[in-house]
Design an enzyme around this catalytic site. Structure first.
Site, short mmCIF file in Angstrom:
data_model
loop_
_atom_site.label_atom_id
_atom_site.label_comp_id
_atom_site.label_asym_id
_atom_site.label_seq_id
_atom_site.Cartn_x
_atom_site.Cartn_y
_atom_site.Cartn_z
N HIS A 172 78.99 20.73 60.87
CA HIS A 172 79.19 21.27 62.75
C HIS A 172 77.35 22.33 62.35
O HIS A 172 77.18 21.78 63.45
CB HIS A 172 80.19 21.17 63.08
CG HIS A 172 80.07 19.74 63.83
ND1 HIS A 172 81.71 19.44 64.03
CD2 HIS A 172 80.19 18.50 63.60
CE1 HIS A 172 81.73 18.27 64.41
NE2 HIS A 172 80.99 18.15 64.64
N GLU B 195 71.15 -1.11 48.71
CA GLU B 195 71.67 0.47 47.71
C GLU B 195 73.16 0.79 46.70
O GLU B 195 74.07 1.44 45.69
CB GLU B 195 72.68 1.26 48.95
CG GLU B 195 74.06 0.83 50.03
CD GLU B 195 74.14 1.75 50.78
OE1 GLU B 195 74.10 3.09 50.99
OE2 GLU B 195 74.91 1.40 51.92
N ASP C 85 72.37 6.74 47.46
CA ASP C 85 73.55 5.79 47.28
C ASP C 85 72.97 4.93 45.89
O ASP C 85 73.34 4.26 44.59
CB ASP C 85 74.37 4.80 47.50
CG ASP C 85 75.31 5.44 48.85
OD1 ASP C 85 75.99 6.64 47.96
OD2 ASP C 85 75.87 5.07 49.72
N CYS D 180 65.87 4.57 53.93
CA CYS D 180 65.97 5.35 54.76
C CYS D 180 67.16 6.58 54.31
O CYS D 180 67.53 7.59 55.25
CB CYS D 180 67.18 4.76 56.09
SG CYS D 180 68.49 3.98 55.49
C1 PEP Z 1 71.61 6.28 51.66
O1 PEP Z 1 72.61 5.96 50.42
O2 PEP Z 1 70.90 6.53 51.31
C2 PEP Z 1 71.67 6.56 53.24
C3 PEP Z 1 70.87 6.09 53.85
O3 PEP Z 1 72.90 6.48 53.76
P1 PEP Z 1 74.24 7.15 52.87
O4 PEP Z 1 73.25 8.68 52.90
O5 PEP Z 1 75.35 7.53 54.72
O6 PEP Z 1 75.26 6.96 52.21
MG MG Z 2 74.72 5.23 51.36
#
Ligand code: PEP
Ligand code: MG
Length: 578
Positions: A187, A429, A453, A500
């Site tokens: 946070h 992922e 991931d 992403c």
């Molecule tokens: C990822 O795995 O790239 C992703 C965007 O999800 P997180 O980072 O929330 O696991």
């Molecule tokens: Mg992920």
């Protein structure tokens, strides 16, 4: 050694004198009490809770802090289980309230610290913060020198800064902060970013190495601090600070400009958010919508999963603020020990390979349906998309779609408005999803590659383990080749493909992904202007040439060297270190 390394959590360069915030430890004695004193101790507890709540509300009001930062603490004060347990033990053990409350809350903190989930671990700071506040009232402790009393431009250094302490930092005086404890998703870090205060956390022993009055440089771009720099180093940093401020000014100009290549090929540059308050930052940094809303972070705010109405309000507010752009709402990426429900009795040896994300949601259809109803109800503006995380099997997509269809039918039956065209996409992922992309593409409206991931699963390297961090490499040929294949397959099936994970904001990666034909990139809002700058410096043709060459290289180091040179040719200013 005057250079200390930590984790960069909020960009920018700050120079100032250290204001050292000492660690606060209370001596809590264990005292036997007479039966007649029990009710007095319980009353003292209630009084301490009441005063703490009033103080937090006051801080929230005075500092105009968004709900998500102090709300977990206020909710903790309302936690009937902890309070009931404390009252019960005061009666049973006949000991003073301060001692019993400390014991009860220690247990809560202990069980959270055993969690392998980063989000839960980072809630410990919230709980410790509020517990300290309650105990200070129980023992009649006078608050130490307050952060609000800082009267000259300072860099705050502490073992740990709690969210409420961060909330009290006088913004016009505090130029930066540096702490021993903390991570990127804490946070405190999120708040530093939203207040745009340069910050570095996770610096070992910093509280032993500096004292009030030392001169310090906080480099929130690189994740380093410099203590008592020499005149030459200081000069160098003053120059860099000036450059950075100019860079921010230039970035402002990019805000309105599209993410197009020199030959006008457009890529969508969107932003990731963890908390609803970050929408403002998405807009102010010129992102085109939200490419990933990590809804599991709501768990931080609500102590447990928010109910349908609470979720609906949040999704609706985000969709309205970001309109006419889109928001991609990812269903909860929770699971196993990540969720309060069953958290204590269920421990996984390998949580990253365990009961998480879509696996958890399909096994808990009521939680999943509640979230889907809230998302669909918030989709009336037509700018909401649903995204399913951690898909590894076609049946998961089919089952999730069946549940979505059931929720839609239910809403229709009840005459509740929603976007009947609301697209459904999946995250790619897992290696399984990438290798079966052709089958999955037939079922969904879009792919978003979760490279954080995907990299860990393709390379078999835990993304959170520092000891193997040297192997965690987005530019590994295996990762890049798989990404290229997923993009091609998506396009063959006429669906768009985005990315992403954190790599979408890495300067070296951007021309490669551009050349691969990526349709959308989603990243931290702060990285948006720089990404636009890189995209706007290449032609699509050049990017294709780079990506083709990259696919022929066999080592990440060669890829880095090659793309690094190509970027250098463009003389692009790059400030953020990724
Ligand atoms: C990822 O795995 O790239 C992703 C965007 O999800 P997180 O980072 O929330 O696991
Ligand atoms: Mg992920």
């Amino acid at each position: 050694m005057n250079l200390l390394k930590g984790i960069a959590v909020s960009p920018g360069i700050a120079i100032g004198r250290v204001f050292f915030l000492p660690k606060e430890d209370f001596k809590i004695s264990e005292e036997e009490i007479a039966p007649a004193e029990i009710s007095r101790e319980i009353e003292k507890l209630h009084q301490a809770l009441k005063l703490s709540k009033e103080e937090l509300s006051e801080i929230k009001f005075q500092e105009k802090i968004s709900d998500s930062f102090l709300e977990p603490q206020i909710l903790f004060l309302d936690d009937s289980q902890v309070m009931a347990e404390t009252v019960k033990k005061i009666k049973q053990e006949r000991k003073n309230a301060a001692f019993i409350f400390t014991e009860v809350t220690k247990k809560v903190i202990n069980s959270l610290s055993k969690s392998e989930n980063l989000y839960l671990k980072e809630r410990i700071t919230d709980i410790k913060d509020v517990v300290k506040r309650v105990i200070s009232h129980l023992v009649g402790h006078k608050a130490p020198k307050s952060l609000r009393e800082i009267d000259e431009e300072s860099i705050v250094v502490a073992h740990e800064l709690s969210p409420s302490e961060t909330a009290q930092l006088p913004r016009e005086k505090v130029k930066g902060f540096a702490t021993e404890i903390g991570g990127r998703t804490s946070h405190t870090a999120i708040m530093a970013r939203s207040l745009e205060i340069p910050a570095v956390v996770g610096i070992p022993e910093i509280s032993k190495l500096v004292k009030s009055g030392d001169l310090m440089v906080v480099d929130g771009n690189k994740g380093i601090v410099m203590v008592n720099p020499k005149e030459k180093e200081l000069e160098d940093y003053r120059r860099r600070q000036k450059e950075y401020l100019e860079f921010l000014k230039e970035n402002q100009e990019l805000k309105e400009l599209p993410a197009v290549t020199l030959d006008e090929y457009e890529v969508e540059v969107a932003a990731n958010i963890e908390l609803p308050e970050e929408v403002e930052s998405v807009i102010s940094h010129g992102a085109k919508g939200i490419g990933l809303f990590r809804t599991e972070f709501l768990y931080l705010t609500y102590h447990s999963l928010p109910n349908e109405e609470e979720q609906y309000k949040i999704y609706k507010m985000v969709a309205e603020k970001i309109a006419p752009e889109d928001v991609i709402i990812r269903t909860f990426d929770l699971g196993g020990d990540k969720l309060g429900i069953g958290q204590n009795e269920y421990h996984e040896i390998n949580p990253f390979l365990g009961w998480r994300a879509i696996r958890f949601c399909l096994a808990q259809p009521e939680i999943f349906k509640t979230q889907l109803r809230a998302i669909l109800k918030a989709s009336t503006l037509g700018n909401v998309k649903i995204m399913l995380p951690m898909i590894s099997d076609l049946t998961e997509v089919k089952r999730a779609k069946e549940i979505i269809a059931e929720v839609r039918m239910d809403l229709q039956r009840r005459d509740i408005e929603f976007d009947s065209q609301c697209p459904v996409g999946i995250m790619i992922e897992t290696p399984a999803a990438a290798l079966c992309a052709a089958d999955l593409a037939k079922e969904v409206d879009f792919f978003s590659i979760g490279s954080n991931d995907l990299t860990q699963y393709v390379l078999a390297v835990d993304r959170a383990n520092e000891r193997v961090a040297y192997l965690y490499e987005h530019l590994h040929p295996a990762v890049l080749r798989l990404i290229k294949e997923v993009i091609d397959i998506g396009h063959q099936h006429q669906i768009w493909v985005g990315l992403c994970g954190e790599m979408s904001a890495e300067p070296l990666v951007i021309p490669i992904l551009l050349g691969f034909g990526i349709d959308e990139l989603s990243m931290s809002p702060l990285a948006v202007p720089e990404t636009k700058r890189i995209i706007r410096s290449f032609t699509l043709e050049e990017a294709r040439e780079i990506s083709e060459k990259v696919l022929s290289l066999t080592l990440a180091a060669e890829i880095k060297e090659y793309v690094g040179e190509r970027i250098q040719e463009k003389a692009i200013k790059i400030i953020f270190e990724k």
